[in-house]
Design an enzyme around this catalytic site. Structure first.
Site, PDB file in Angstrom:
ATOM      1  N   CYS B  33       0.820  -1.210   0.000  1.00 56.35           N
ATOM      2  CA  CYS B  33       0.000   0.000   0.000  1.00 56.35           C
ATOM      3  C   CYS B  33       0.854   1.262   0.000  1.00 56.35           C
ATOM      4  O   CYS B  33       0.333   2.367  -0.082  1.00 56.35           O
ATOM      5  CB  CYS B  33      -0.906   0.021   1.214  1.00 56.35           C
ATOM      6  SG  CYS B  33      -2.022  -1.374   1.255  1.00 56.35           S
ATOM      7  N   ASP B  35       2.790   2.323   2.531  1.00 60.32           N
ATOM      8  CA  ASP B  35       3.145   2.919   3.814  1.00 60.32           C
ATOM      9  C   ASP B  35       3.278   1.887   4.926  1.00 60.32           C
ATOM     10  O   ASP B  35       2.464   0.992   5.070  1.00 60.32           O
ATOM     11  CB  ASP B  35       2.194   4.055   4.228  1.00 60.32           C
ATOM     12  CG  ASP B  35       0.740   3.734   3.941  1.00 60.32           C
ATOM     13  OD1 ASP B  35       0.391   2.552   3.945  1.00 60.32           O
ATOM     14  OD2 ASP B  35      -0.034   4.676   3.726  1.00 60.32           O
ATOM     15  N   CYS B  58       4.582   8.342   2.285  1.00 62.04           N
ATOM     16  CA  CYS B  58       4.540   9.670   1.660  1.00 62.04           C
ATOM     17  C   CYS B  58       4.782  10.759   2.704  1.00 62.04           C
ATOM     18  O   CYS B  58       4.968  10.482   3.889  1.00 62.04           O
ATOM     19  CB  CYS B  58       3.189   9.866   0.985  1.00 62.04           C
ATOM     20  SG  CYS B  58       1.824   9.783   2.147  1.00 62.04           S
ATOM     21  N   CYS B 102      -3.269   8.194   6.592  1.00 61.68           N
ATOM     22  CA  CYS B 102      -1.943   8.259   7.206  1.00 61.68           C
ATOM     23  C   CYS B 102      -2.060   8.555   8.694  1.00 61.68           C
ATOM     24  O   CYS B 102      -1.302   8.012   9.503  1.00 61.68           O
ATOM     25  CB  CYS B 102      -1.093   9.342   6.536  1.00 61.68           C
ATOM     26  SG  CYS B 102      -0.730   8.982   4.814  1.00 61.68           S
TER      27      CYS B 102
END
Lengths: 398, 143
Positions: B33, B35, B58, B102
């Site tokens: 994915c 992360d 990111c 996130c």
């Protein structure tokens, strides 16, 4: 933030407009603004300017001027070519062949046509992103009404064997379209010799303005209109002509195709030095795309253990403009369909970086990127839980 | 696209690294994915005395890790458990909608590290009040 300089290495996204092109366009905004469909003098001047641009585009492609139609850009040209040929030949068949690595303007158009009852074969590519002519030949059926394969890929720069694919299409009497948006100015094109029936191009990829492109349609092709309305473009593409844009396109394509070899030599030298430097100074980096059959300015590399958007943000801080195939900048959660189609593992696709060089780049730019990029990657690796100081293979930790 | 606060934490992330012999470790995310977040906690007398992270992801993922570790430092485990993904996102002056996951990842990382500690102490792990089915609630990237 506070970048001292700008190093633009995203020419595949768009280019600046060349000074000569800006100058050629200038009179067609405020002075010679006449509607080419009107009868008076300034309108006749508009008509003449469009005809002359059309001749330039035809010359660049080895086509006849009456095979060139101006559009709003690459996406419209792709939509028109694919929908136009599909709908016009619906009675003959419903099968379309394209590749897995096309631009979304082609892929999403094909997906739309699938909903309209067409069937689409998406040809696979090898690890370098190449479509196999043998695969194409096998995919053709008596229901195939269109083949569309891009000339050069926008992400990994791979140049497809277009002449070979075109010859197969011609042998089976199937119309052959190519999205040549990335190819113009980088590869010599001759639509007749390369058996191309339809070709899309867009001015802003070769130092022309945005919002204008063209579609080449070989004489005798059966194709429906996409934009209906007035009788512009010989009744095939309605809408008052974007005169300044068309003039800019004509000027830009003439300049871009005047010395392809010379342009390529210079860009390729810079590109090769940059690529060699990156692969030499950054461990766990790999080149995506074909080592030789690639656009002269294209670099697409994957750095293991790091994510592409983070690289871009750091590069942006240093004034370097680049792009990535990571999901995190695309607004979706999937990384680049092109990288995945070449068999690159998903986790490594997230760490891809595309640098596309062009006219503005210099040796100093290459030096600067080679100074900044290794630091950026190493900094991100230091905070990556996947990175074990390069001792392990890394990405398959879970 | 990102707030100044996000960029500030991305450029100068706080608490990067691992804690040797950490009392609680939370590993969340998935490289597929794009992360992965590892959270390390040092816990003394029910208080988080140090927090560190390692993140692959990111800009928003790195900034969320940095902010989440800042927010839980010095807090009791009960207080730290209440630090929600929303609190992380708000402290970062907002995240773009597509990047909210996130901050969810950061919350989950803290929770997992706290429960790792509780398990090591022979305590019952706490139950997520608002369980996120998985951190990527849109798209096809699933655990």
């Amino acid at each position: 933030m506070g970048a001292q300089r700008t190093v633009y290495m995203d020419h595949s996204a768009t280019t600046y407009v060349r000074k000569e092109v800006v100058e050629a366009m200038a009179p067609y905004h405020a002075e010679n603004f006449g509607n080419p469909s009107s009868i008076y003098r300034i309108a006749r001047e508009s008509r003449r300017a469009i005809d002359s641009a059309r001749a330039e585009v035809a010359k660049a492609l080895g086509a006849d001027p009456d095979e060139i139609y101006f559009t709003s850009g690459g996406s419209e040209s792709d939509n028109w070519a694919i929908k136009g040929v599909a709908f016009a030949n619906r009675k003959k068949g419903n099968h379309i062949i394209t590749s897995a690595i096309e631009h979304h303007a082609v892929l999403h158009t094909c997906e739309y046509l699938e909903k309209e009852g067409f069937t689409v074969t998406y040809l696979p590519v090898d690890q370098y992103g190449l479509v196999s002519p043998a695969d194409l030949e096998k995919a053709i059926t008596d229901k195939t009404i269109l083949i569309s394969v891009m000339y050069a890929n926008n992400e990994i720069g791979t140049i497809e064997p277009i002449a070979e694919l075109g010859a197969i299409a011609r042998m089976h009497k199937v119309p052959f379209h190519t999205d040549a948006v990335q190819a113009i100015g980088n590869i010599p094109i001759d639509v007749k010799a390369q058996n191309i029936d339809l070709l899309s191009l867009s001015a802003h990829k070769f130092y022309g303005p945005k919002g204008v492109g063209a579609l080449y349609v070989r004489k005798g092709m059966k194709i429906d209109n996409l934009i209906h309305g007035g009788g512009q473009e010989r009744r095939h593409r309605a809408g008052t002509e974007n005169i300044a844009g068309i003039v800019g396109l004509g000027k830009a394509i003439a300049l871009a195709t005047a010395d392809i070899e010379g342009h390529n030599r210079r860009i390729r030298a810079l590109r090769d030095r940059l690529l060699t430097g990156i692969l030499k100074t950054i461990p766990h980096a790999r080149l995506n795309g074909h080592p030789e059959k690639r656009l002269p300015g294209n670099i697409n590399v994957s750095f293991e253990f790091v994510e592409g958007e983070s690289i871009l943000l750091w590069l942006d801080d240093e004034g370097i403009c680049a792009s990535t195939g990571s999901a995190c900048t695309s607004g979706s959660l999937e990384p680049s369909h092109v990288l995945l189609a070449t068999g690159l593992p998903v986790e490594i696709s997230h760490g891809s970086l595309r640098l596309t060089l062009g006219s503005v780049n210099t040796d100093a730019d290459v030096d600067f990127v080679l100074e900044v990029l290794p630091k950026v990657v190493s900094r991100l690796r230091e905070m990556s839980p996947l990175y074990k100081g390069g001792k392990e293979g890394g990405c398959n930790v879970q | 696209m990102y707030s100044e606060k996000v960029m500030e934490h991305f450029r100068n992330p706080r608490n990067v690294g691992e804690i040797e012999n950490a009392d609680g470790i939370g590993e969340v995310g998935n490289p597929v994915c794009g992360d992965i977040m590892n959270i390390y906690l040092k816990i003394e007398k029910n208080v988080i005395t140090d927090a560190k992270f390692k993140t692959f992801g990111c800009g928003a993922a790195i900034a969320s890790s940095s902010m989440a570790t800042e927010l839980v430092k010095g807090k009791t485990l009960e207080e730290a458990w209440e630090v929600s993904n929303k609190a992380v996102a708000e402290a970062l002056e907002g995240l773009p909608p597509i990047k909210m996951h996130c901050s969810v990842l950061a919350e989950e990382g803290i929770h997992k590290a706290i429960n790792d500690y509780r398990k090591k102490q022979g305590l019952e792990p706490w139950v997520e009040k608002n369980p996120h089915s998985h951190e990527h609630d849109e798209g096809t990237c699933q655990q």
